[in-house]
Write a protein that holds these residues in place. Structure first.
Motif, mmCIF file in Angstrom:
data_model
loop_
_atom_site.group_PDB
_atom_site.id
_atom_site.type_symbol
_atom_site.label_atom_id
_atom_site.label_comp_id
_atom_site.label_asym_id
_atom_site.label_seq_id
_atom_site.Cartn_x
_atom_site.Cartn_y
_atom_site.Cartn_z
ATOM 1 N N ASN A 167 0.911 -1.140 0.117
ATOM 2 C CA ASN A 167 -0.002 -0.061 0.063
ATOM 3 C C ASN A 167 0.801 1.183 0.014
ATOM 4 O O ASN A 167 2.014 1.439 0.533
ATOM 5 N N ARG A 168 0.526 2.427 -0.837
ATOM 6 C CA ARG A 168 1.105 3.553 -0.831
ATOM 7 C C ARG A 168 -0.130 4.737 -0.494
ATOM 8 O O ARG A 168 -0.875 4.959 -1.044
ATOM 9 N N ASP A 169 0.095 5.390 0.655
ATOM 10 C CA ASP A 169 -0.480 6.623 0.962
ATOM 11 C C ASP A 169 0.192 7.790 0.638
ATOM 12 O O ASP A 169 1.411 7.648 0.605
ATOM 13 N N THR A 170 -0.140 8.540 -0.372
ATOM 14 C CA THR A 170 0.560 9.701 -0.985
ATOM 15 C C THR A 170 0.502 10.874 -0.255
ATOM 16 O O THR A 170 -0.597 11.715 -0.273
ATOM 17 N N ALA A 171 1.560 11.526 -0.195
ATOM 18 C CA ALA A 171 1.643 13.066 0.395
ATOM 19 C C ALA A 171 1.723 13.901 -0.847
ATOM 20 O O ALA A 171 2.654 13.869 -1.672
ATOM 21 N N TRP A 172 0.818 14.982 -0.572
ATOM 22 C CA TRP A 172 0.776 15.848 -1.872
ATOM 23 C C TRP A 172 1.521 17.174 -1.202
ATOM 24 O O TRP A 172 1.115 17.858 -0.367
ATOM 25 N N TYR A 173 2.251 17.792 -2.230
ATOM 26 C CA TYR A 173 2.903 19.148 -2.096
ATOM 27 C C TYR A 173 2.724 19.656 -3.372
ATOM 28 O O TYR A 173 2.603 19.146 -4.273
ATOM 29 N N ALA A 174 2.764 21.186 -3.336
ATOM 30 C CA ALA A 174 2.711 21.840 -4.316
ATOM 31 C C ALA A 174 3.177 23.422 -4.277
ATOM 32 O O ALA A 174 3.327 23.953 -3.202
ATOM 33 N N VAL A 175 3.552 23.813 -5.261
ATOM 34 C CA VAL A 175 3.904 25.455 -5.611
ATOM 35 C C VAL A 175 2.747 26.156 -6.643
ATOM 36 O O VAL A 175 2.487 25.376 -7.595
ATOM 37 N N ILE A 176 2.353 27.098 -6.398
ATOM 38 C CA ILE A 176 1.452 27.834 -7.388
ATOM 39 C C ILE A 176 2.250 29.125 -7.926
ATOM 40 O O ILE A 176 3.092 29.775 -7.173
ATOM 41 N N ASP A 177 1.678 29.642 -8.992
ATOM 42 C CA ASP A 177 2.285 30.768 -9.705
ATOM 43 C C ASP A 177 2.322 31.724 -8.934
ATOM 44 O O ASP A 177 3.502 32.651 -9.047
ATOM 45 N N ARG A 178 1.478 32.099 -8.116
ATOM 46 C CA ARG A 178 1.473 33.379 -7.212
ATOM 47 C C ARG A 178 2.662 33.215 -6.420
ATOM 48 O O ARG A 178 2.973 34.419 -5.658
ATOM 49 N N GLU A 179 3.020 32.141 -5.893
ATOM 50 C CA GLU A 179 4.326 31.941 -4.982
ATOM 51 C C GLU A 179 5.534 31.994 -5.776
ATOM 52 O O GLU A 179 6.503 31.902 -4.890
ATOM 53 N N TRP A 180 5.672 31.693 -6.773
ATOM 54 C CA TRP A 180 6.871 31.567 -7.464
ATOM 55 C C TRP A 180 7.698 32.835 -7.474
ATOM 56 O O TRP A 180 8.965 32.632 -7.127
ATOM 57 N N PRO A 181 7.317 34.065 -7.821
ATOM 58 C CA PRO A 181 8.199 35.314 -7.602
ATOM 59 C C PRO A 181 9.193 35.147 -6.392
ATOM 60 O O PRO A 181 10.432 35.296 -6.635
ATOM 61 N N ALA A 182 8.476 35.039 -5.209
ATOM 62 C CA ALA A 182 9.222 34.936 -3.892
ATOM 63 C C ALA A 182 10.078 33.778 -3.799
ATOM 64 O O ALA A 182 11.447 33.968 -3.431
ATOM 65 N N LEU A 183 9.594 32.583 -4.360
ATOM 66 C CA LEU A 183 10.221 31.257 -4.124
ATOM 67 C C LEU A 183 11.501 31.667 -5.224
ATOM 68 O O LEU A 183 12.745 31.008 -4.757
ATOM 69 N N LYS A 184 11.403 32.162 -6.352
ATOM 70 C CA LYS A 184 12.256 32.120 -7.188
ATOM 71 C C LYS A 184 13.822 33.129 -6.425
ATOM 72 O O LYS A 184 14.601 32.484 -6.753
ATOM 73 N N ALA A 185 13.019 34.187 -6.022
ATOM 74 C CA ALA A 185 14.183 34.992 -5.409
ATOM 75 C C ALA A 185 14.879 34.317 -4.403
ATOM 76 O O ALA A 185 16.197 34.523 -4.240
ATOM 77 N N ALA A 186 14.390 33.452 -3.403
ATOM 78 C CA ALA A 186 14.931 32.636 -2.544
ATOM 79 C C ALA A 186 15.908 31.686 -3.152
ATOM 80 O O ALA A 186 17.235 31.249 -2.691
ATOM 81 N N TYR A 187 15.673 30.835 -4.286
ATOM 82 C CA TYR A 187 16.512 29.968 -4.889
ATOM 83 C C TYR A 187 17.675 30.847 -5.375
ATOM 84 O O TYR A 187 18.856 30.057 -5.507
ATOM 85 N N GLU A 188 17.479 32.020 -5.890
ATOM 86 C CA GLU A 188 18.586 32.558 -6.932
ATOM 87 C C GLU A 188 19.569 33.232 -5.598
ATOM 88 O O GLU A 188 20.818 33.331 -5.718
ATOM 89 N N ARG A 189 18.987 33.702 -4.425
ATOM 90 C CA ARG A 189 19.916 34.070 -3.445
ATOM 91 C C ARG A 189 20.584 33.135 -2.773
ATOM 92 O O ARG A 189 21.927 33.113 -2.649
ATOM 93 N N TRP A 190 20.035 31.507 -2.676
ATOM 94 C CA TRP A 190 20.842 30.641 -2.213
ATOM 95 C C TRP A 190 21.859 30.074 -3.354
ATOM 96 O O TRP A 190 22.913 29.691 -3.088
#
Length: 246
Positions: A190-213
């Motif tokens: 059996n597999r119970d599946t954990a779901w995660y996501a990023v949506i487009d409105r979150e992307w600009p701030a997340l992109k900045a975090a990646y570029e900083r790192w």
């Protein structure tokens, strides 16, 4: 966010001028630490097989629906088969430090009409684990999805028992959305599946975090990070549904 229709019923907000997004194609994605290349049996199979063999216990394959592979011909047959599929669309992660493929990732469950796509089939050999190239590969794929293809939603799903994958998802800025119980049967279990996501409105701030790192200024002469990505992405996660370990 919801609005009311003419009957006073709540409905979702409008998506102005929406049209289906392009399907991802077999293109190369180039970064500073690595590049992603369309998976190819002659270019990548042997290097990947040898890199995966460094995982002597075969733990890489515990939560994947295939593997482990006992020999190179078996693995090469698998690479040859999946390298031609459109969904999932497989890529080899080629780390510049080694000059050869050390991992695999794919776009899957591609739904252009809804602007929804998933990253999956992650298989990072010991040569790629806990290295900047592995993180950059995820950034390059996410950047391609949001900035170049214009998708609305980018998903990460894993076995709910796969704690390293769940921690990786949140480190990378994916918000936890819940558990799908008895989602599938994988290798007779059996597999119970954990779901995660990023949506487009979150992307600009997340992109900045990646570029900083990923900035050269974030790494010392010894190659060790100065600022942890998890500290940059944690404030961006949806707090009301953030996953917490027991």
């Amino acid at each position: 966010m919801s609005i009311l229709n003419c009957f006073g019923q709540p409905v979702g907000e409008e998506v102005p001028d929406w049209c289906p997004r392009p399907r991802p194609e077999r293109v190369s994605l180039i970064g500073r630490f690595c590049s992603l290349e369309p998976l190819h049996v002659q270019r990548h199979a042997e290097a990947l097989f040898e890199a995966n063999r460094l995982d002597a216990q075969g733990a890489l394959w515990t939560y994947l629906p295939y593997g482990p592979f006992e020999n190179l011909p078996d693995y090469a047959r698998w690479v040859e088969e999946v390298s031609h599929t459109e969904d999932p669309l497989f890529f080899a992660i080629v780390e510049r430090a080694f000059g050869r493929a050390t991992g695999v990732a794919a776009f899957s469950r591609i739904e252009p009409e809804h602007g929804r796509i998933e990253v999956g089939h992650l298989c990072y050999s010991p040569l790629l684990q806990n290295r900047p190239a592995g993180t950059e590969a995820m950034f390059l794929m996410m950047q391609h999805v949001f900035d170049e293809l214009g998708y609305r939603r980018y998903e990460w799903k894993c076995d709910a028992l796969n704690e390293p994958s769940r921690k990786a998802a949140q480190r990378l800025g994916f918000s936890f959305e819940g558990i799908f119980r008895q989602d599938r049967v994988v290798k007779g279990r059996n597999r119970d599946t954990a779901w995660y996501a990023v949506i487009d409105r979150e992307w600009p701030a997340l992109k900045a975090a990646y570029e900083r790192w990923l900035s050269p200024d974030n790494f010392g002469a010894d190659g060790v990070q100065k600022e942890r990505l998890s500290l940059l992405t944690a404030p961006l996660l949806r707090q009301e549904i953030r996953y917490r370990s027991e």
